[in-house]
Design a protein around this motif. Structure first.
Motif, short mmCIF file in Angstrom:
data_model
loop_
_atom_site.label_atom_id
_atom_site.label_comp_id
_atom_site.label_asym_id
_atom_site.label_seq_id
_atom_site.Cartn_x
_atom_site.Cartn_y
_atom_site.Cartn_z
N ALA A 1 54.10 26.35 50.72
CA ALA A 1 53.09 27.39 50.91
C ALA A 1 52.74 27.57 52.38
N GLY A 2 52.61 26.45 53.11
CA GLY A 2 52.31 26.55 54.53
C GLY A 2 53.45 27.17 55.32
N LEU A 3 54.69 26.80 54.99
CA LEU A 3 55.84 27.42 55.66
C LEU A 3 55.90 28.91 55.34
N SER A 4 55.53 29.28 54.12
CA SER A 4 55.50 30.70 53.75
C SER A 4 54.48 31.47 54.57
N LEU A 5 53.36 30.82 54.90
CA LEU A 5 52.38 31.48 55.75
C LEU A 5 52.96 31.73 57.14
N GLY A 6 53.81 30.82 57.61
CA GLY A 6 54.49 31.07 58.87
C GLY A 6 55.37 32.30 58.80
N VAL A 7 56.11 32.44 57.70
CA VAL A 7 56.93 33.65 57.51
C VAL A 7 56.04 34.88 57.37
N LEU A 8 54.89 34.71 56.71
CA LEU A 8 53.93 35.82 56.58
C LEU A 8 53.57 36.37 57.95
N VAL A 9 53.35 35.47 58.91
CA VAL A 9 52.95 35.90 60.25
C VAL A 9 54.14 36.45 61.03
N THR A 10 55.23 35.67 61.08
CA THR A 10 56.32 36.00 62.00
C THR A 10 57.25 37.08 61.48
N ASN A 11 57.35 37.23 60.17
CA ASN A 11 58.25 38.24 59.62
C ASN A 11 57.50 39.35 58.91
N GLY A 12 56.24 39.12 58.57
CA GLY A 12 55.47 40.14 57.87
C GLY A 12 54.54 40.88 58.81
N LEU A 13 53.53 40.17 59.31
CA LEU A 13 52.56 40.81 60.20
C LEU A 13 53.20 41.27 61.50
N ALA A 14 54.00 40.41 62.13
CA ALA A 14 54.54 40.72 63.45
C ALA A 14 55.49 41.89 63.44
N ARG A 15 56.26 42.03 62.37
CA ARG A 15 57.30 43.05 62.36
C ARG A 15 56.89 44.30 61.59
#
Length: 395
Positions: free
Chosen positions: A19-33
């Motif tokens: 879940a924590g790693l998914s939050l990283g993807v949420l930021v770097t691949n979701g919000l950022a892009r």
């Protein structure tokens, strides 16, 4: 003589770590892009940009992504993936927030570049960290990797889809800087659990891998298919809101389509986990790219809200499954010490292709007078990539 031994610390719950790693993807691949696509119409109207200028900013983002992916490949020989993940996550949050500070195209290009570079550090290492969680269970590993990329990105798109269009509709186009600040604030909320998960996956530093060079020639169909993914998918996620603006879609319709898109991305691992678990060649990537191609073309081939909703279902149900497809391919065909380098190589190929897509699509949209032509061109490129990936055999 009495000896005292330090009690063993129970290993953390792997699903909580995931879940924590998914939050990283949420930021770097979701919000950022992908927040950029929702904020883009307001920025274009307020700053007077052409489609080419708008596409250039995502090209700048992709150029940073290339540098970050190349840096990851080299840095993995000396720096652990969990540390690279953490540095990338923190830097991405700062760069997202800074995007709302200065409106000049040069500054915007810089922030998008930094966002891409920092995001690549986390995105390229997240799959490696997740692959460690269920190394001895192929089915749970395939599901975990799918959840990593699907739930993180899908949740991000649902959040920004439900938040940004109504905000910009109420406050007006000139409020786009606040949209970036809000997006950065959402990212900051993800930092504690994301950074904890990176620490939880820490392992003793291994020596420089001695498994020899990657068999990249035998991986060419999968690499070429992933390049097709990079060329095509980003056009939809950059210009979807711009296409809806051309069609005079309401704020409610824009929010509805993006929330549905994010929901389908979140649920997509449940659809594809069986495919990933059964195949070790290029068929999963080929199937994913075919579905993305159909979703990209539907808004143009079927104008109106109905076409957009079906498009969101099909595209959302497949788009974030390309990274799990290549991660699963890597895990099933290469030794564990090569996973980090292989995933980084795929990320570099993807990043180079992604650099071309937005700017070329913007030029085509300006020339054709409608961004719909770019959506159809992206669909064609994705189908070509699917045909090439289908030729990949198990190593």
């Amino acid at each position: 003589m009495t000896t005292h031994t330090r009690p063993r610390t129970a290993p953390p719950n792997p699903w909580l770590v995931l879940a924590g790693l998914s939050l990283g993807v949420l930021v770097t691949n979701g919000l950022a892009r992908f927040a950029y696509s929702l904020i883009l119409p307001a920025m274009r109207n307020d700053l007077g940009w052409s489609y080419a200028q708008a596409g250039w900013l995502n090209t700048a983002n992709a150029m940073g992504y290339i540098l970050g992916a190349l840096g990851t490949m080299m840095a993995l020989r000396w720096i652990s993936p969990n540390r690279l993940f953490s540095v990338g996550l923190i830097t991405t949050v700062l760069a997202i927030t800074a995007t709302g500070v200065l409106p000049d195209l040069w500054w915007q290009s810089l922030w998008r570049f930094l966002t891409g570079g920092a995001g690549a550090l986390s995105f390229a290492t997240a799959g490696t960290l997740a692959a460690r969680l269920f190394a001895d269970d192929p089915k749970r590993s395939a599901l975990g990797i799918g959840i990593l990329f699907g739930s993180g990105g899908g949740t991000a798109i649902m959040l920004i889809g439900a938040t940004l269009p109504p905000m910009l509709g109420a406050w007006g186009d000139a409020a786009w800087p606040w949209a970036w600040v809000i997006t950065g604030g959402i990212g900051a909320l993800c930092l504690p659990l994301g950074l904890w998960s990176a620490r939880a996956t820490r392992t003793p530093r291994a020596p420089i891998p001695t498994s020899g060079p990657l068999p990249w020639r035998r991986m060419l169909p999968e690499l070429a298919g992933y390049a097709g993914f990079g060329l095509g998918y980003i056009v939809y996620l950059t210009f979807l809101s711009a296409w809806m603006a051309e069609q005079d879609a309401s704020t409610l319709q824009v929010a509805l389509v993006w929330v549905l898109l994010g929901l389908c991305i979140t649920l997509s691992p449940l659809i594809w986990r069986g495919v990933f678990a059964r195949h070790s060649g290029g068929r999963p990537l080929a199937m994913v790219l075919t579905a993305i191609a159909l979703g990209s073309a539907l808004p143009v081939l079927w104008p109106g809200l109905g076409g957009l909703l079906v498009s969101a279902l099909v595209f959302g149900g497949s788009v974030f499954m390309a990274p799990p497809a290549i991660t699963t391919f890597t895990r099933r065909n290469l030794p564990a010490e090569s996973w980090g380098r292989a995933i980084s190589l795929f990320t570099v190929v993807f990043a180079v292709a992604q650099t071309i897509g937005p700017y070329a699509a913007g030029i085509l949209g300006d020339y054709a007078g409608s961004i719909g032509a770019s959506l159809l061109a992206a669909s064609a490129l994705l189908l070509i990539g699917a045909g090439i990936a289908l030729r990949q055999r198990s190593l």
